[in-house]
Design an enzyme around this catalytic site. Structure first.
Site, PDB file in Angstrom:
ATOM      1  N   PRO A 123       0.781  -1.246   0.000  1.00 13.46           N
ATOM      2  CG  PRO A 123       0.038  -0.932   2.191  1.00 13.46           C
ATOM      3  CD  PRO A 123       0.751  -1.913   1.298  1.00 13.46           C
ATOM      4  CB  CYS A 124       3.127   2.787  -2.449  1.00  7.98           C
ATOM      5  SG  CYS A 124       2.303   2.394  -3.986  1.00  7.98           S
ATOM      6  CG  HIS A 125      -2.971   3.373  -1.250  1.00  7.83           C
ATOM      7  ND1 HIS A 125      -2.657   2.044  -1.491  1.00  7.83           N
ATOM      8  CD2 HIS A 125      -3.916   3.377  -0.288  1.00  7.83           C
ATOM      9  CE1 HIS A 125      -3.402   1.281  -0.698  1.00  7.83           C
ATOM     10  NE2 HIS A 125      -4.174   2.065   0.042  1.00  7.83           N
TER      11      HIS A 125
END
Length: 154
Positions: A123-125
């Site tokens: 989850p780089c978001h």
């Protein structure tokens, strides 16, 4: 064997790729398939799509998939740290740098975040600027906002 397949999702068409039943890529629309991969759906790809659909429907907070992103040891450390950010929460690049024991490497963390080949699942978001502002995202800030809003609504 290495395969990829395209799936329609609420954030557009995603390219999902696997090699030897391990997920290697989740890429946004317009991305090229990884070199040496063949087009065709496999059980691992279908399972990844199923779990992503559950995520988009608000029924899944964690993924249970065998991941194998390609990158340097530093990148892999960053991506492992990203997977520890709880659903619906965010961390800064500096927070991630501290979590991997490289306190001043927040710019390098940003670079590793940008090169994450398995979007959404890693989850780089969930990584934001030090002041909480939304900064860069491979899928675009509109998709980053959509994903964060989705998580905050569940």
């Amino acid at each position: 064997m290495a395969n990829y397949f395209y799936y329609d999702t609420p954030v557009g068409k995603l390219l999902i790729a696997e090699k030897d039943n391990q997920i290697t890529h989740v890429l946004f629309e317009g991305a090229s398939p990884p070199q040496g991969y063949s087009f065709g759906e496999t059980p691992a790809l279908a399972e990844t799509h199923r779990q992503l659909q559950e995520y988009f429907n608000g029924h899944r907070r964690e993924f249970n998939l065998d991941l194998n992103p390609s990158g340097t040891e530093f990148m892999k450390n960053v991506w492992t740290s990203l997977q520890k950010i709880p659903y619906g929460e965010t961390r800064s690049y500096k927070d991630i740098a501290i979590s991997i024991g490289r306190d001043k490497a927040y710019r390098a963390v940003g670079s590793a975040n940008n090169k994450n080949p398995i979007s959404i699942i890693i989850p780089c978001h969930r990584v934001v600027g030090a002041d909480g502002s939304l900064v860069g995202y491979g899928g675009g800030l509109d998709i980053k906002t959509f994903l964060l809003d989705l998580e905050n609504s569940h």
